[in-house]
Design a protein around this motif. Structure first.
Motif, short mmCIF file in Angstrom:
data_model
loop_
_atom_site.label_atom_id
_atom_site.label_comp_id
_atom_site.label_asym_id
_atom_site.label_seq_id
_atom_site.Cartn_x
_atom_site.Cartn_y
_atom_site.Cartn_z
N LYS A 33 0.83 -1.22 0.00
CA LYS A 33 0.00 0.00 0.00
C LYS A 33 0.86 1.27 0.00
O LYS A 33 0.67 2.17 -0.83
N SER A 34 1.79 1.34 0.94
CA SER A 34 2.64 2.54 1.00
C SER A 34 3.48 2.67 -0.26
O SER A 34 3.72 3.79 -0.74
N THR A 35 3.89 1.54 -0.80
CA THR A 35 4.72 1.57 -2.02
C THR A 35 3.95 2.22 -3.18
O THR A 35 4.54 2.93 -4.00
N PRO A 43 3.33 11.15 4.46
CA PRO A 43 3.85 9.80 4.69
C PRO A 43 3.34 9.17 5.98
O PRO A 43 2.75 9.86 6.82
N GLN A 44 3.60 7.88 6.09
CA GLN A 44 3.16 7.12 7.27
C GLN A 44 3.87 7.63 8.53
O GLN A 44 5.04 7.99 8.48
N GLY A 45 3.16 7.66 9.64
CA GLY A 45 3.74 8.13 10.89
C GLY A 45 3.61 9.64 10.95
O GLY A 45 3.66 10.30 9.93
N PHE A 74 -2.47 10.12 1.37
CA PHE A 74 -2.37 10.12 2.84
C PHE A 74 -2.14 8.69 3.32
O PHE A 74 -2.98 7.81 3.12
N ASP A 75 -0.99 8.46 3.95
CA ASP A 75 -0.63 7.11 4.38
C ASP A 75 -0.94 6.92 5.87
O ASP A 75 -0.34 7.57 6.72
N GLU A 76 -1.88 6.03 6.16
CA GLU A 76 -2.24 5.61 7.52
C GLU A 76 -2.61 6.77 8.46
O GLU A 76 -1.95 6.98 9.49
N PRO A 77 -3.67 7.50 8.14
CA PRO A 77 -4.07 8.63 8.99
C PRO A 77 -4.36 8.24 10.44
O PRO A 77 -4.17 9.06 11.33
#
Ligand SMILES: Nc1ncnc2c1ncn2[C@@H]1O[C@H](COP(=O)(O)OP(=O)(O)O)[C@@H](O)[C@H]1O
Ligand SMILES: [Mg+2]
Length: 243
Positions: free
Chosen positions: A47-49, A88-90, A164-167
């Protein structure tokens, strides 16, 4: 009213390798003007990729990325210029800087100081809590407030597309709900097209129009979020019953 579909972004047959590890295998994805799309699937699914590939941060091995139906080579600063914002995530706020300074960094494309200040004012209309905390060091904000700041910073350039990665990562369910409500509000008010990666399926499918389900670098299902919520495909994947 039926709106004419306008494709903003497409991935065609995209494969990504990290060293010898295949992270994405011939992935096809599209994002239309004004829609919110979710990318769901287990950890390591890729997913993030996908978001990184769109923003020029993943080593694309083969396939095409199209912007307004024309092939592009994704490079981060060019993506930003086109109107793509990536969170990004985090939680990625600069904790030693104030809320206002974080927003200024988000608006780096707006070279004119007057425009920058006006945009910060506009953003604070959408995020009243950030106005209250304008001069506070970001590190002193709660987790939810920091995520709101990351979102606000991403919106500083008034992007056409928000990745938006992992809100909801690391947030209590109640706070995560508020972040999702804000994402939906932004989509509805500003027609910003949004691609959101989210491990919490219920949250993401409730606010999105469509979703792609990934597993081991492949898209194993795609449908409207409503239909996916009713089907058993997600359960199968997450229970490891689908290979
Ligand atoms: N920088 C990297 N170097 C090596 N392998 C990576 C890197 N980033 C991701 N991977 C691998 O690629 C696959 C997909 O990762 P990722 O896109 O982060 O998945 P997700 O976001 O769905 O959890 C996983 O197997 C992961 O271990
Ligand atoms: Mg991820």
């Amino acid at each position: 009213m039926i709106m004419k579909k306008e494709i903003l972004l497409q991935l065609q047959n995209i494969s990504v390798y990290y060293g010898g590890v295949k992270a994405l295998d011939s992935v096809d994805i599209s994002l239309d003007k004004g829609e919110i799309v979710a990318l769901v699937g287990p950890n390591g699914a890729g997913k993030s990729t996908i978001l990184k590939a769109i923003f020029g941060l993943a080593p694309i091995h083969s396939g095409k990325v199209l912007w307004h139906e024309k092939e592009i080579e994704p490079i981060p600063h060019e993506a930003a210029q086109r109107g793509i914002a990536f969170i990004p995530q985090g939680r990625r706020v600069f904790s030693h800087l104030t809320v206002e300074e974080n927003l200024e960094i988000g608006g780096f494309i707006l070279k004119d100081k007057h425009k920058l200040n006006r945009r910060i004012e506009e953003i604070m209309e959408t995020f009243p809590i950030l106005r209250q905390k304008k001069k506070a060091k970001s590190g002193t904000l709660s987790g939810g407030q920091q995520q709101m700041l990351a979102l606000a910073r991403g919106l500083m350039t008034d992007p056409k597309v928000l990745l938006f990665d992992e809100p909801s990562l690391g947030l209590a369910p109640k706070i995560a709900k508020e972040v999702f409500a804000k994402i939906k509000e932004i989509n509805e008010k500003h027609k910003t097209a949004i691609m959101v990666v989210e491990h919490n399926i219920k949250f993401s499918l409730k606010i999105t129009h469509r979703a792609y389900v990934l597993n081991k670098g492949e898209i194993v299902a795609k449908d409207t979020s409503q239909k996916l919520l009713k089907s058993d495909v997600l359960e199968k994947i997450f229970m490891g019953k689908l290979v």
